[in-house]
Design an enzyme around this catalytic site. Sequence first.
Site, PDB file in Angstrom:
ATOM      1  N   LYS A 130      44.777  46.424  42.081  1.00  0.00           N
ATOM      2  CA  LYS A 130      45.415  46.888  43.316  1.00  0.00           C
ATOM      3  C   LYS A 130      46.329  48.084  43.082  1.00  0.00           C
ATOM      4  O   LYS A 130      46.738  48.379  41.963  1.00  0.00           O
ATOM      5  CB  LYS A 130      46.119  45.717  43.996  1.00  0.00           C
ATOM      6  CG  LYS A 130      45.052  44.790  44.611  1.00  0.00           C
ATOM      7  CD  LYS A 130      45.582  43.748  45.520  1.00  0.00           C
ATOM      8  CE  LYS A 130      44.369  43.024  46.140  1.00  0.00           C
ATOM      9  NZ  LYS A 130      44.732  41.742  46.704  1.00  0.00           N
TER      10      LYS A 130
ATOM     11  N   ARG B 286      42.389  35.784  41.035  1.00  0.00           N
ATOM     12  CA  ARG B 286      41.170  36.370  41.608  1.00  0.00           C
ATOM     13  C   ARG B 286      40.995  37.752  40.989  1.00  0.00           C
ATOM     14  O   ARG B 286      41.817  38.634  41.210  1.00  0.00           O
ATOM     15  CB  ARG B 286      41.326  36.451  43.132  1.00  0.00           C
ATOM     16  CG  ARG B 286      40.134  37.009  43.861  1.00  0.00           C
ATOM     17  CD  ARG B 286      40.401  37.043  45.367  1.00  0.00           C
ATOM     18  NE  ARG B 286      39.275  37.617  46.089  1.00  0.00           N
ATOM     19  CZ  ARG B 286      39.041  38.922  46.201  1.00  0.00           C
ATOM     20  NH1 ARG B 286      39.853  39.793  45.651  1.00  0.00           N
ATOM     21  NH2 ARG B 286      37.983  39.349  46.873  1.00  0.00           N
TER      22      ARG B 286
HETATM   23  N1  PMM Z   1      42.354  40.564  47.998  1.00  0.00           N
HETATM   24  C1  PMM Z   1      41.246  41.157  48.484  1.00  0.00           C
HETATM   25  C2  PMM Z   1      40.233  40.388  49.081  1.00  0.00           C
HETATM   26  N2  PMM Z   1      40.341  39.053  49.177  1.00  0.00           N
HETATM   27  N3  PMM Z   1      41.555  37.073  48.772  1.00  0.00           N
HETATM   28  C3  PMM Z   1      42.663  36.473  48.325  1.00  0.00           C
HETATM   29  N4  PMM Z   1      42.778  35.125  48.423  1.00  0.00           N
HETATM   30  N5  PMM Z   1      43.679  37.162  47.740  1.00  0.00           N
HETATM   31  C4  PMM Z   1      43.640  38.514  47.604  1.00  0.00           C
HETATM   32  O1  PMM Z   1      44.618  39.092  47.084  1.00  0.00           O
HETATM   33  C5  PMM Z   1      42.489  39.207  48.095  1.00  0.00           C
HETATM   34  C6  PMM Z   1      41.451  38.427  48.685  1.00  0.00           C
HETATM   35  C7  PMM Z   1      41.092  42.640  48.383  1.00  0.00           C
HETATM   36  O2  PMM Z   1      40.621  43.015  47.138  1.00  0.00           O
HETATM   37  P1  PMM Z   1      39.064  43.388  46.798  1.00  0.00           P
HETATM   38  O3  PMM Z   1      38.668  44.473  47.757  1.00  0.00           O
HETATM   39  O4  PMM Z   1      39.098  43.819  45.388  1.00  0.00           O
HETATM   40  O5  PMM Z   1      38.211  42.166  46.980  1.00  0.00           O
END
Ligand code: PMM
Length: 272
Positions: A207, A247
């Site tokens: 991020k 994650r």
């Molecule tokens: N961040 C993204 C998408 N889904 N779900 C949870 N539970 N926590 C997060 O911080 C989160 C998520 C965005 O990141 P990506 O585009 O790399 O998937």
Amino acid sequence: MTLVMGIVNVTPDSFSDGGRWASADAAIEQGLRLARQGADIIDVGGESTRPGAAPVDRAEEHARVVPVVEALTAEGLTVSIDTMWASTAQAAVAAGASLVNDVSGGLADPVMASTVADAGCDFVAMHWRAPSALMDARDSYVDVVAEVRDELAARLDALTAAGIDAQRIILDPGLGFSKVGESNWPLLANIGAWAGDARVLIGASRKRFLGAAIAVPGLAHPEPEGRDHATTAVTTLCADRGVWGVRVHDAQAAADAIAVVSAWQNAFDTEE
Ligand code: PMM
């Protein structure tokens, strides 16, 4: 031990891996690869949540995720579905998903909570203030830890009132969601203060705030894949603090970091 949730975005436009796993075959292959590298859960999403992202049609979201969830669960993997929409969650659970990961914590879709209650599965309630197009503008806190604590507590009340067993709810501070830069760090440094005894999921992987933290003065911030070492540092600290799950995009690095923390903790001499 902290669990590794490996990310598979079946989307053309996610910020960190946009387009790489956009076809079902590529997404399934990536899910299997993440599992081989040590992911305990594969998180499948079909709608980008990047700042400013446009919403995706429900039928399109189903078409992206259901075949991937089906194929990965058929391989015996534990799959979560990353969606804000109840119909997608329902379709994914029917296809084998055992966890619903909702970045809106049940706020975006009024029937999400009752759908998850009926499904009887685990639910990740992430802290969320606004849809992607508007979220950066909602980064306004006097005390970010207290506000996230209170807003998540309100979600917990609403979700349990809708019939979800409190034990099934995992809390997530929503790093990067209505948290542009410095607001992310107090949430990482003070997990117990907003999460209490709940299971916690942390999604720091690649991020922007990590890019800012590792930036060399005078140079552009590293691109998302250049933030993987910083992500692993966060994973290490999370594992040391007993976080339930992280994650991540790089499952191998996370699994290695968690194994090291575990070996270190096992050698800790409690007599001293
Ligand atoms: N961040 C993204 C998408 N889904 N779900 C949870 N539970 N926590 C997060 O911080 C989160 C998520 C965005 O990141 P990506 O585009 O790399 O998937």
